[in-house]
Design an enzyme around this catalytic site. Structure first.
Site, PDB file in Angstrom:
ATOM      1  N   CYS A 111       0.797  -1.242   0.000  1.00  0.00           N
ATOM      2  CA  CYS A 111       0.000   0.000   0.000  1.00  0.00           C
ATOM      3  C   CYS A 111       0.820   1.279   0.000  1.00  0.00           C
ATOM      4  CB  CYS A 111      -0.951  -0.002   1.188  1.00  0.00           C
ATOM      5  SG  CYS A 111      -2.225  -1.240   1.006  1.00  0.00           S
TER       6      CYS A 111
ATOM      7  N   LYS B  10       3.015   2.240  -3.116  1.00  0.00           N
ATOM      8  CA  LYS B  10       2.161   2.364  -4.302  1.00  0.00           C
ATOM      9  C   LYS B  10       1.210   3.567  -4.179  1.00  0.00           C
ATOM     10  CE  LYS B  10      -1.373  -0.489  -4.477  1.00  0.00           C
ATOM     11  NZ  LYS B  10      -2.718   0.023  -4.693  1.00  0.00           N
TER      12      LYS B  10
HETATM   13  C1  UDX Z   1      -1.324   0.174   5.454  1.00  0.00           C
HETATM   14  C2  UDX Z   1      -2.273   1.113   6.234  1.00  0.00           C
HETATM   15  O1  UDX Z   1      -1.838   1.206   7.593  1.00  0.00           O
HETATM   16  C3  UDX Z   1      -3.695   0.611   6.138  1.00  0.00           C
HETATM   17  O2  UDX Z   1      -4.575   1.529   6.773  1.00  0.00           O
HETATM   18  C4  UDX Z   1      -4.070   0.478   4.672  1.00  0.00           C
HETATM   19  O3  UDX Z   1      -5.376  -0.008   4.536  1.00  0.00           O
HETATM   20  C5  UDX Z   1      -3.097  -0.437   3.960  1.00  0.00           C
HETATM   21  O4  UDX Z   1      -1.771   0.063   4.124  1.00  0.00           O
HETATM   22  P1  UDX Z   1      -0.151  -2.194   5.847  1.00  0.00           P
HETATM   23  O5  UDX Z   1       0.525  -1.945   4.547  1.00  0.00           O
HETATM   24  O6  UDX Z   1      -0.778  -3.505   6.106  1.00  0.00           O
HETATM   25  O7  UDX Z   1      -1.315  -1.095   6.092  1.00  0.00           O
HETATM   26  O8  UDX Z   1       0.942  -1.973   6.988  1.00  0.00           O
HETATM   27  P2  UDX Z   1       1.295  -0.894   8.082  1.00  0.00           P
HETATM   28  O9  UDX Z   1       1.153  -1.520   9.415  1.00  0.00           O
HETATM   29  O10 UDX Z   1       0.614   0.377   7.881  1.00  0.00           O
HETATM   30  O11 UDX Z   1       2.869  -0.724   7.811  1.00  0.00           O
HETATM   31  C6  UDX Z   1       3.357  -0.285   6.544  1.00  0.00           C
HETATM   32  C7  UDX Z   1       4.844  -0.214   6.549  1.00  0.00           C
HETATM   33  O12 UDX Z   1       5.303   0.839   7.397  1.00  0.00           O
HETATM   34  C8  UDX Z   1       5.561  -1.476   7.029  1.00  0.00           C
HETATM   35  O13 UDX Z   1       6.664  -1.750   6.195  1.00  0.00           O
HETATM   36  C9  UDX Z   1       6.028  -1.113   8.422  1.00  0.00           C
HETATM   37  O14 UDX Z   1       7.187  -1.820   8.802  1.00  0.00           O
HETATM   38  C10 UDX Z   1       6.325   0.367   8.266  1.00  0.00           C
HETATM   39  N1  UDX Z   1       6.240   1.114   9.529  1.00  0.00           N
HETATM   40  C11 UDX Z   1       5.049   1.249  10.186  1.00  0.00           C
HETATM   41  C12 UDX Z   1       7.391   1.714  10.035  1.00  0.00           C
HETATM   42  O15 UDX Z   1       8.472   1.625   9.459  1.00  0.00           O
HETATM   43  N2  UDX Z   1       7.290   2.442  11.200  1.00  0.00           N
HETATM   44  C13 UDX Z   1       6.111   2.586  11.870  1.00  0.00           C
HETATM   45  O16 UDX Z   1       6.112   3.267  12.920  1.00  0.00           O
HETATM   46  C14 UDX Z   1       4.957   1.969  11.354  1.00  0.00           C
END
Ligand code: UDX
Length: 425
Positions: free
Chosen positions: A250, A253
């Site tokens: 997500c 992209k």
């Molecule tokens: C995300 C959105 O949070 C969600 O609302 C949407 O519907 C889809 O995209 P997701 O991709 O499942 O969800 O993961 P998310 O938990 O948001 O983490 C995304 C990325 O950010 C991961 O690679 C994670 O490691 C990174 N991240 C997240 C960090 O590096 N630091 C943080 O503090 C939080």
């Protein structure tokens, strides 16, 4: 997202048909084979399929003819120019049009650029040629992988973008059991809420990653900085974990798509470009840390702990691990990798990597260990055993899961993100 949404709506008492033109996927689902790893999903599908509230079909016509509400949850992958590929959405819209009868509410659930709703409406109108009636709505989904079911069942808010009272009533009734605040908007605003939310969260991560670089320069600790910032209610502590950068299907992209659509609309969203660049730089700087610590990377063996883009998922789409491993392989390193659930998927993409049965096996004979995904399993490692398995006690922690002081006591050279480097062990 489609599967989780379908299973959850069934769990709420609705009759749900999950339709997909991938016949193999549908055949598997009918036998209880779940194509992704998502905690709790298999059980939820099992219960609801048994009670026949949830059925699977590759017959799109049947699904369109039977259901009053149709959620479009197809993929919208990024094209090489960063734009979202909306071919799947258009295909579904045409299919709906060709099988339209009575009234149907067509809901965009996939993340799409603003104004897609307008195009979906236009497409259905064009191809339906007067057959049936319909409304289009936007209902973006905010669920995160790894906690998708609980995110669906306990959302912070539900966003519905509608053009008619009827559509609003149908969606409000559908979501009423969740007892969550419902934000009702026009379609374009709902579409924007999704892109803006994801871009904002990605920017929050890039912001803290940028601050982590400053911490390293002045000997400050990013965890303390993030704690101090996050307790301010206006900022909040979520998504302030510095690391190797965000990945997944997500954020990268959606950010790219939002930059591109803004450009098309005549606005240069330079803030988002900076977020994207910082995210890229974060991986480069991680690889540089490894190079600095090892001096010569060529011929060295490196243990990589964690391949999925985040814990509790087997998803490796745009995972930082892929770029990091590729850069190290180009430098001539040998990689021994371990991940609790993403190895099958990683094997298809990563050639020449040795996949190990556990973290200790990955560390055996390695010159250093990298933490790339913060799986709980890694937080609970027997570090004495890790130290023994490694050729030298060097850990480069891309997710800050260990405490530098403790690592120093255990005799490790420990390098985190935005934290003090411990002395040589
Ligand atoms: C995300 C959105 O949070 C969600 O609302 C949407 O519907 C889809 O995209 P997701 O991709 O499942 O969800 O993961 P998310 O938990 O948001 O983490 C995304 C990325 O950010 C991961 O690679 C994670 O490691 C990174 N991240 C997240 C960090 O590096 N630091 C943080 O503090 C939080």
């Amino acid at each position: 997202m489609g599967l989780v949404t379908g299973a959850c709506f069934a769990e709420l008492g609705n009759r749900v048909i999950c339709a997909d033109n991938d016949t193999k996927k549908i055949a598997g689902l009918k036998k209880g084979v779940i194509p992704i790893y998502e905690p709790g999903l298999k059980e939820l599908i099992g219960i609801n399929a048994k009670s026949r509230r949830l059925v699977f079909t590759s017959n799109i016509k049947e699904a369109v003819r039977t259901c009053e509400v149709i959620f479009i949850a197809v993929g919208t992958p990024a094209l090489p120019n960063g734009e979202a590929d909306l071919t799947g959405i258009e295909n579904v819209a045409r299919n709906i049009a060709l099988n339209l009868s009575g009234y149907r509410l067509v809901v965009e659930k996939s993340t799409v650029p603003v104004e897609t709703g307008k195009w979906v409406k236009h497409t259905i109108q064009t191809y339906a040629r007067g057959r049936g009636k319909f409304d289009v709505a936007s209902n973006p989904e905010f669920l995160r992988e790894g906690q998708a079911i609980s995110d669906f069942m306990h959302p912070d808010r539900i966003v519905i973008g509608v053009e008619s009272k009827k559509a609003q009533t149908i969606l409000t009734d559908l979501y009423r059991p969740l007892n969550a605040p419902i934000v009702v908007t026009d379609i374009a605003s709902a579409e924007l809420i999704k892109h803006a939310s994801n871009s904002f969260l990605a920017t929050k991560i890039s912001f803290i990653n940028a601050v982590s670089a400053i911490c390293e320069k002045v000997g400050a600790d990013i965890k303390e900085v993030a704690l101090g910032m996050g307790l301010d209610k206006r900022i909040g502590s979520a998504f302030l974990n510095a690391g190797v950068g965000y990945g997944g299907s997500c954020f990268p992209k959606d950010l790219e798509a939002f930059i591109t659509i803004s450009e098309k609309l005549g606005y240069d969203f330079s803030l988002l470009k900076a977020s994207r660049d910082i995210n890229y730089q974060q991986k480069v700087s991680f690889v540089n840390k490894i190079k600095d610590a090892l001096w010569i990377v060529k011929g060295k063996t490196i243990a990589v702990l964690g391949l999925s883009f985040k814990p509790n998922t087997d998803d490796i789409r745009s995972a930082p691990s892929l770029d990091i491993i590729q850069a190290l392989r180009l430098e001539g390193a040998r990689i021994r990798a371990y991940d609790p659930s993403a190895m099958e998927k990683a094997k298809e993409l990563l050639r020449g990597v040795v996949f190990c049965k556990d973290p200790y096996e990955a560390c055996r004979g390695s010159d250093c260990a990298l933490v790339v995904t913060e799986w709980d399993e890694f937080k609970e490692l027997d570090l004495a055993k890790v130290k023994k398995a490694l050729r030298r006690p060097l850990i480069i922690d891309g997710r800050n899961i260990y405490e530098p002081g403790r690592m120093e006591k255990l005799g490790f050279t420990y390098i985190g993100i935005g934290r003090k480097k411990t002395k040589k062990g």
